[in-house]
Design a protein around this motif. Structure first.
Motif, PDB file in Angstrom:
ATOM      1  N   GLU A   1      -4.396 -48.430   4.772  1.00  0.00           N
ATOM      2  CA  GLU A   1      -4.719 -47.031   4.461  1.00  0.00           C
ATOM      3  C   GLU A   1      -5.276 -46.909   3.038  1.00  0.00           C
ATOM      4  OE1 GLU A   1      -4.862 -42.818   4.434  1.00  0.00           O
ATOM      5  OE2 GLU A   1      -5.055 -44.359   5.973  1.00  0.00           O
ATOM      6  N   LEU A   2      -4.638 -47.609   2.109  1.00  0.00           N
ATOM      7  CA  LEU A   2      -5.074 -47.590   0.709  1.00  0.00           C
ATOM      8  C   LEU A   2      -6.481 -48.173   0.582  1.00  0.00           C
ATOM      9  CD1 LEU A   2      -3.880 -46.763  -2.003  1.00  0.00           C
ATOM     10  CD2 LEU A   2      -2.933 -49.055  -2.249  1.00  0.00           C
ATOM     11  N   ARG A   3      -6.737 -49.267   1.315  1.00  0.00           N
ATOM     12  CA  ARG A   3      -8.067 -49.887   1.269  1.00  0.00           C
ATOM     13  C   ARG A   3      -9.124 -48.932   1.821  1.00  0.00           C
ATOM     14  NH1 ARG A   3      -5.775 -55.517   2.604  1.00  0.00           N
ATOM     15  NH2 ARG A   3      -5.628 -56.362   0.512  1.00  0.00           N
ATOM     16  N   ARG A   4      -8.740 -48.202   2.892  1.00  0.00           N
ATOM     17  CA  ARG A   4      -9.707 -47.267   3.501  1.00  0.00           C
ATOM     18  C   ARG A   4     -10.060 -46.162   2.496  1.00  0.00           C
ATOM     19  NH1 ARG A   4      -9.640 -42.431   5.297  1.00  0.00           N
ATOM     20  NH2 ARG A   4      -7.379 -42.165   5.155  1.00  0.00           N
ATOM     21  N   VAL A   5      -9.026 -45.599   1.859  1.00  0.00           N
ATOM     22  CA  VAL A   5      -9.241 -44.525   0.876  1.00  0.00           C
ATOM     23  C   VAL A   5     -10.151 -45.022  -0.251  1.00  0.00           C
ATOM     24  CG1 VAL A   5      -8.075 -43.182  -0.928  1.00  0.00           C
ATOM     25  CG2 VAL A   5      -7.099 -43.304   1.372  1.00  0.00           C
ATOM     26  N   ARG A   6      -9.886 -46.244  -0.685  1.00  0.00           N
ATOM     27  CA  ARG A   6     -10.656 -46.805  -1.783  1.00  0.00           C
ATOM     28  C   ARG A   6     -12.121 -46.970  -1.401  1.00  0.00           C
ATOM     29  NH1 ARG A   6      -7.457 -51.119  -2.916  1.00  0.00           N
ATOM     30  NH2 ARG A   6      -6.099 -49.668  -3.974  1.00  0.00           N
ATOM     31  N   ARG A   7     -12.331 -47.494  -0.190  1.00  0.00           N
ATOM     32  CA  ARG A   7     -13.715 -47.676   0.308  1.00  0.00           C
ATOM     33  C   ARG A   7     -14.448 -46.343   0.358  1.00  0.00           C
ATOM     34  NH1 ARG A   7     -11.741 -51.170   4.096  1.00  0.00           N
ATOM     35  NH2 ARG A   7     -11.738 -49.549   5.700  1.00  0.00           N
ATOM     36  N   GLU A   8     -13.745 -45.319   0.859  1.00  0.00           N
ATOM     37  CA  GLU A   8     -14.394 -44.007   1.012  1.00  0.00           C
ATOM     38  C   GLU A   8     -14.698 -43.375  -0.348  1.00  0.00           C
ATOM     39  OE1 GLU A   8     -12.114 -41.607   3.741  1.00  0.00           O
ATOM     40  OE2 GLU A   8     -12.726 -42.843   5.454  1.00  0.00           O
TER      41      GLU A   8
ATOM     42  N   GLU B   1       0.370 -40.016  -3.033  1.00  0.00           N
ATOM     43  CA  GLU B   1       1.149 -40.158  -1.785  1.00  0.00           C
ATOM     44  C   GLU B   1       1.652 -41.597  -1.639  1.00  0.00           C
ATOM     45  OE1 GLU B   1      -1.450 -38.740   1.316  1.00  0.00           O
ATOM     46  OE2 GLU B   1      -1.276 -36.659   0.633  1.00  0.00           O
ATOM     47  N   GLU B   2       0.799 -42.543  -2.002  1.00  0.00           N
ATOM     48  CA  GLU B   2       1.183 -43.958  -1.916  1.00  0.00           C
ATOM     49  C   GLU B   2       2.342 -44.242  -2.889  1.00  0.00           C
ATOM     50  OE1 GLU B   2       1.278 -47.829  -0.676  1.00  0.00           O
ATOM     51  OE2 GLU B   2       0.163 -46.191   0.250  1.00  0.00           O
ATOM     52  N   ILE B   3       2.263 -43.689  -4.110  1.00  0.00           N
ATOM     53  CA  ILE B   3       3.331 -43.885  -5.095  1.00  0.00           C
ATOM     54  C   ILE B   3       4.638 -43.285  -4.562  1.00  0.00           C
ATOM     55  CG2 ILE B   3       4.146 -43.258  -7.414  1.00  0.00           C
ATOM     56  CD1 ILE B   3       1.219 -43.455  -8.370  1.00  0.00           C
ATOM     57  N   LYS B   4       4.519 -42.111  -3.949  1.00  0.00           N
ATOM     58  CA  LYS B   4       5.720 -41.433  -3.396  1.00  0.00           C
ATOM     59  C   LYS B   4       6.400 -42.321  -2.359  1.00  0.00           C
ATOM     60  CE  LYS B   4       8.385 -37.683  -2.810  1.00  0.00           C
ATOM     61  NZ  LYS B   4       9.689 -38.346  -2.795  1.00  0.00           N
ATOM     62  N   LYS B   5       5.602 -42.960  -1.480  1.00  0.00           N
ATOM     63  CA  LYS B   5       6.165 -43.863  -0.455  1.00  0.00           C
ATOM     64  C   LYS B   5       6.914 -45.015  -1.108  1.00  0.00           C
ATOM     65  CE  LYS B   5       2.408 -43.278   2.889  1.00  0.00           C
ATOM     66  NZ  LYS B   5       1.173 -43.969   3.288  1.00  0.00           N
ATOM     67  N   VAL B   6       6.305 -45.571  -2.161  1.00  0.00           N
ATOM     68  CA  VAL B   6       6.888 -46.724  -2.863  1.00  0.00           C
ATOM     69  C   VAL B   6       8.203 -46.320  -3.546  1.00  0.00           C
ATOM     70  CG1 VAL B   6       6.508 -48.239  -4.862  1.00  0.00           C
ATOM     71  CG2 VAL B   6       4.705 -47.962  -3.165  1.00  0.00           C
TER      72      VAL B   6
ATOM     73  N   GLU C   1     -12.814 -37.128  -6.036  1.00  0.00           N
ATOM     74  CA  GLU C   1     -11.828 -37.757  -6.923  1.00  0.00           C
ATOM     75  C   GLU C   1     -10.454 -37.113  -6.728  1.00  0.00           C
ATOM     76  OE1 GLU C   1     -11.265 -39.477 -11.414  1.00  0.00           O
ATOM     77  OE2 GLU C   1     -12.819 -37.964 -11.110  1.00  0.00           O
ATOM     78  N   ASP C   2     -10.438 -35.789  -6.503  1.00  0.00           N
ATOM     79  CA  ASP C   2      -9.163 -35.089  -6.272  1.00  0.00           C
ATOM     80  C   ASP C   2      -8.456 -35.631  -5.028  1.00  0.00           C
ATOM     81  OD1 ASP C   2      -9.571 -33.597  -8.491  1.00  0.00           O
ATOM     82  OD2 ASP C   2     -10.199 -31.756  -7.454  1.00  0.00           O
ATOM     83  N   ASP C   3      -9.231 -35.831  -3.968  1.00  0.00           N
ATOM     84  CA  ASP C   3      -8.645 -36.382  -2.734  1.00  0.00           C
ATOM     85  C   ASP C   3      -8.129 -37.794  -2.971  1.00  0.00           C
ATOM     86  OD1 ASP C   3      -9.243 -34.103  -1.359  1.00  0.00           O
ATOM     87  OD2 ASP C   3     -11.097 -34.855  -0.463  1.00  0.00           O
ATOM     88  N   TYR C   4      -8.894 -38.531  -3.762  1.00  0.00           N
ATOM     89  CA  TYR C   4      -8.516 -39.916  -4.064  1.00  0.00           C
ATOM     90  C   TYR C   4      -7.188 -39.944  -4.835  1.00  0.00           C
ATOM     91  CZ  TYR C   4      -8.560 -44.560  -6.109  1.00  0.00           C
ATOM     92  OH  TYR C   4      -8.199 -45.820  -6.492  1.00  0.00           O
ATOM     93  N   ILE C   5      -7.080 -39.085  -5.874  1.00  0.00           N
ATOM     94  CA  ILE C   5      -5.852 -39.030  -6.680  1.00  0.00           C
ATOM     95  C   ILE C   5      -4.666 -38.593  -5.813  1.00  0.00           C
ATOM     96  CG2 ILE C   5      -4.714 -37.741  -8.558  1.00  0.00           C
ATOM     97  CD1 ILE C   5      -7.375 -37.995 -10.126  1.00  0.00           C
ATOM     98  N   LYS C   6      -4.935 -37.652  -4.928  1.00  0.00           N
ATOM     99  CA  LYS C   6      -3.877 -37.164  -4.030  1.00  0.00           C
ATOM    100  C   LYS C   6      -3.361 -38.325  -3.162  1.00  0.00           C
ATOM    101  CE  LYS C   6      -3.149 -33.590  -0.519  1.00  0.00           C
ATOM    102  NZ  LYS C   6      -3.829 -33.592   0.769  1.00  0.00           N
ATOM    103  N   ALA C   7      -4.298 -39.125  -2.628  1.00  0.00           N
ATOM    104  CA  ALA C   7      -3.921 -40.262  -1.770  1.00  0.00           C
ATOM    105  C   ALA C   7      -3.108 -41.292  -2.558  1.00  0.00           C
ATOM    106  CB  ALA C   7      -5.167 -40.906  -1.180  1.00  0.00           C
TER     107      ALA C   7
END
Length: 564
Positions: free
Chosen positions: A445-452, A469-474, A460-466
């Motif tokens: 999922e992280l790789r997909r977000v990065r590619r997009e 979310e990843e940090i929250k999971k961790v 950039e806002d969507d990217y930061i949000k993603a």
């Protein structure tokens, strides 16, 4: 006035050899596919040097893995564990020695002098049966000749080969490797005879161990080796190439006394004292291959300074006998500045990669011959001056801060027990707290977000949000596992432009650092590194990790580690 290049990078301007090797190792392509990529690279390198006007072009500096391993193959010095039964050494045996295979480990690798390159260490002993088992040097000479390029074949000199070896497993540590000289010289003679028969008029022996602090016994081995080779070498011009440091007075005396030798290659970038030895005593009628263009860095040569050094040397050795060269093989620098699309013009004007260094060598040779390219020299002088005076290079604030540092700044004001008390009051950790090192695996999922984000498909806002979310999971995962001191997983470090490289992530946030797109340098085998370029005083224009660390801390009541 002649020009010469000691050696050239093999990987290709865009790491073509790396990808061909790895594809072959993964059984995705054939030996023929790999050989085709290699042949194309060799031919383009020879053509490039020939077009640039270089007179003495090297061959046999290409390698599928390492030049010392190539010499081991030439001498048939294959350790018994690889089950080689004689005959011409093929890829199977060659790459087993380099990388190991399912049943036996690889040979040892160690640093090539003080460079970042690593070579495969020969394993020798009294029982090695040397035999002429790789005709690569002759084949590549003929290959270049068929393309219309007459080259200087390059061999690792016999004495350096032995001095860079180690006693094989089971052989006494005190075994004298130089005692093998009489066993390897007959093979060198076979190679030399074949090169002569193929039409070679020059041959280059790389003897870099001459720059080491050698005792008289070791220096005598050079004298003995070239005495023995003298009759086989007759009719050839012989260049002994040294690099990476000054020669001691004793080593220089040994070098200029070698029989059958026509020319000496010296590193005059790292060998300032060698210059004095040349000026005080240079044998009449011999050639000096003057290594004035640095083969080990990425900066443009100061042509005016090199030219004046060459003029001094010309007075000592004679106009006809001076050859302009690189200080060492260009293997240790990046390949071609042409492929750098992201560097700005000012920084680019300060740089020269291997392809540009070839042009510099030729420009100096032409200038000595009275055909100075004034425009090229004045552009170079302007670039040298701009690098000296640019505010990007010298940052007053950094200079002041560095000058103001005191010895006490390197020590903490409080002692460790006071710090531990304060820490414990604030953090209230158990006796054996748990934590992890910091970076979590990159999810799909992280790789997909990065590619997009890289393809401008998300903002950039969507990217930061993603990323949040990843940090929250961790964070949630670590709380669930009852970890005491948390980390944020570093999902932001691998942002698109950084190619998962921690150094680039930070370097791009500092001034004084520049990053290349294709500035790769071979480390060993197919492994390349792309070091950042530090061109000026380093400073931090704004905070680098505070945003992400504080974002992560806001998600938990437990302590969150910051990251630098």
């Amino acid at each position: 006035m002649a020009s010469h290049i000691v050696g050239y990078p093999r990987m290709g301007p865009k790491r073509e050899l790396k990808f061909a090797l790895e594809s072959f190792w993964d059984k995705k392509s054939s030996a023929e596919d790999l050989q085709k990529v290699a042949a194309d690279l060799r031919s383009s390198i020879w053509k490039q040097m020939s077009d640039a006007g270089i007179k003495y072009i090297p061959s046999n500096t290409f390698s599928y893995y390492d030049q010392v391993l190539d010499a081991t193959s030439m001498l048939g010095a294959v350790p018994p564990r690889y089950g080689w039964n004689g005959g011409e050494i093929g890829f199977d045996t060659y790459f087993s020695m380099a990388r190991g295979n399912a049943s036996v480990p690889a040979m040892e690798m160690t640093k090539w002098f003080d460079t970042n390159y690593h070579f495969i260490v020969p394993e020798l002993g009294p029982d090695v049966n040397f035999s002429y088992a790789s005709h690569k040097a002759v084949d590549e000479y003929k290959e270049a000749k068929a393309l219309g390029v007459n080259t200087i074949p390059v061999l690792i000199g016999p004495v350096s080969y032995l001095l860079l070896s180690k006693p094989a497993k089971g052989v006494e540590k005190t075994f004298s490797l130089l005692s093998l000289l009489p066993k390897i010289l007959p093979i060198y003679k076979e190679v030399i005879s074949e090169l002569k028969a193929a039409g070679a008029s020059w041959i280059q022996f790389d003897e870099p161990t001459l720059v080491l602090d050698l005792d008289s016994h070791k220096l005598q081995a050079f004298t003995a080796a070239y005495d023995d080779l003298e009759s086989t070498l007759s009719g050839l011009n012989v260049l002994i190439e040294t690099y990476f440091a000054d020669l001691t007075a004793e080593a220089y005396k040994t070098l200029i006394g070698l029989k059958g030798v026509t020319a000496y290659g010296l590193d005059l970038v790292r060998g300032a004292q060698t210059l004095d030895l040349v000026k005080s005593n240079f044998p009449k009628g011999k050639y000096l291959f003057a290594g004035v263009v640095d083969g080990r860095n990425i900066w443009a040569n100061d042509l005016a300074a090199s030219f004046s050094t060459l003029k001094e040397l010309e007075a000592v050795v004679g106009k006809e006998n001076l050859v302009v060269s690189t200080s060492c093989s260009l293997l240790h620098t990046a390949v071609d500045l042409v492929n750098e699309t992201k560097l700005d013009d000012e920084i680019k004007s300060w740089l020269a990669f291997a392809a540009q260094k070839v042009v510099e060598v030729n420009a100096l040779a032409k200038a000595l011959a009275g055909q100075k390219d004034e425009a090229f020299f004045s552009a170079n002088a302007a670039a040298q001056a701009s690098r000296k005076s640019s505010p990007r290079v010298t940052n007053e604030a950094v200079q002041k801060a560095a000058a103001a540092l005191k010895g006490s700044d390197h020590r903490r004001a409080t002692n460790v027990s006071a710090r531990l008390d304060a820490q414990q009051k604030k953090l209230n950790l158990p006796i054996l707290p748990t934590t992890t090192i910091g970076s979590f695996p990159q999810t799909l999922e992280l790789r997909r977000v990065r590619r997009e984000f890289k393809a401008n498909k998300i903002s950039e806002d969507d990217y930061i949000k993603a990323i949040k979310e990843e940090i929250k999971k961790v964070v949630d995962l670590q709380e669930e596992l009852d970890i005491d001191v948390l980390v944020h997983g570093e999902p932001e470090v691998s942002v698109p432009s950084h190619r998962n490289d921690m150094v680039e992530y930070f370097g791009e946030q500092l001034s004084g650092f520049a990053f290349t797109v294709n500035g790769w340098v071979q480390s060993y085998g197919s492994r390349c590194v792309k070091p950042p370029i530090i061109y000026g005083d380093v400073s931090r224009p704004k905070p680098m990790t505070v945003f992400w660390s504080s974002t992560a801390q806001s998600m938990t009541a437990r302590p969150m580690k910051g990251m630098l």
